[in-house]
Design an enzyme around this catalytic site. Structure first.
Site, PDB file in Angstrom:
ATOM      1  N   ASP A   1       0.851  -1.184   0.000  1.00 14.02           N
ATOM      2  CA  ASP A   1       0.000   0.000   0.000  1.00 14.02           C
ATOM      3  C   ASP A   1       0.894   1.244   0.000  1.00 14.02           C
ATOM      4  O   ASP A   1       2.050   1.183   0.420  1.00 14.02           O
ATOM      5  CB  ASP A   1      -0.878  -0.040   1.259  1.00 14.02           C
TER       6      ASP A   1
ATOM      7  N   ASP B   1      -0.117   5.150   0.892  1.00 20.89           N
ATOM      8  CA  ASP B   1      -0.287   6.173   1.929  1.00 20.89           C
ATOM      9  C   ASP B   1      -0.290   5.552   3.322  1.00 20.89           C
ATOM     10  O   ASP B   1      -1.148   4.735   3.649  1.00 20.89           O
ATOM     11  CB  ASP B   1      -1.589   6.951   1.694  1.00 20.89           C
TER      12      ASP B   1
END
Length: 176
Positions: free
Chosen positions: A9, A11
């Site tokens: 992922d 952020d």
């Protein structure tokens, strides 16, 4: 188990606070580039996988993200540009991005790893396809383990890492 690929992922996992940052303003954590480099050196395939609904709002382009992920050394980026309410099959926690990657790269998702900071999206997407689940404490990680744990209470991460580098060390120590 010999792992085939790692999905990471953006952020809150690679950098930032968990909130959206335009790629021109995004900074990886100091340890993230080393973590990605270690994965690449190990021979594992590395893919980014991220929800970025601001693309659909016209605030940023998919190409902005692709350039960023290429600079960081990812083999490919899977990006969901849709708003959560569109209920597409790619917006995490839906596993569409993982399934697409498995088809494109002939991956057995049960031999893949997902690293993320949000239990109710990253970890649930990994769980849906039988991937190994690593939650990092950076970004939304601490809140995922505390305040928001009820949103994914039925799922346990395989490992809770302090950060991306800790996750990568765990992978390399446990990947046979």
């Amino acid at each position: 188990m010999k792992y085939q690929a790692v999905f990471i992922d953006r952020d809150g996992t690679i950098g930032g606070t968990g909130h959206f940052k335009h790629p021109r303003d995004f900074s990886p954590y100091p340890f993230s580039e080393e973590a990605i480099s270690r994965l690449k050196t190990s021979g594992l395939r590395i893919f980014a996988f991220t929800n970025q609904h601001r693309i659909s709002r016209g605030e940023v382009t998919e190409d902005d993200f692709i350039k960023e992920f290429n600079r960081l050394g990812f083999e490919k980026a899977y990006i969901c540009p849709h708003e959560p309410e569109h209920q597409c099959n790619c917006h995490k926690p839906a596993p569409g991005m993982l399934i697409q990657a498995s088809r494109e790269f002939n991956l057995d998702l049960s031999k893949c790893i997902v690293i993320g900071d949000v239990g109710s999206t990253d970890i649930l997407a990994a769980s849906a396809v039988g991937a190994t689940k690593i939650l990092v404490r950076t970004g939304w990680g601490e809140e995922s383990l505390g305040k928001y744990r009820s949103k994914w209470a039925e799922t346990e991460p395989d490992y809770i890492a302090d950060n991306l580098l800790d996750a990568v060390i765990w992978i390399l120590d446990n990947g046979e």
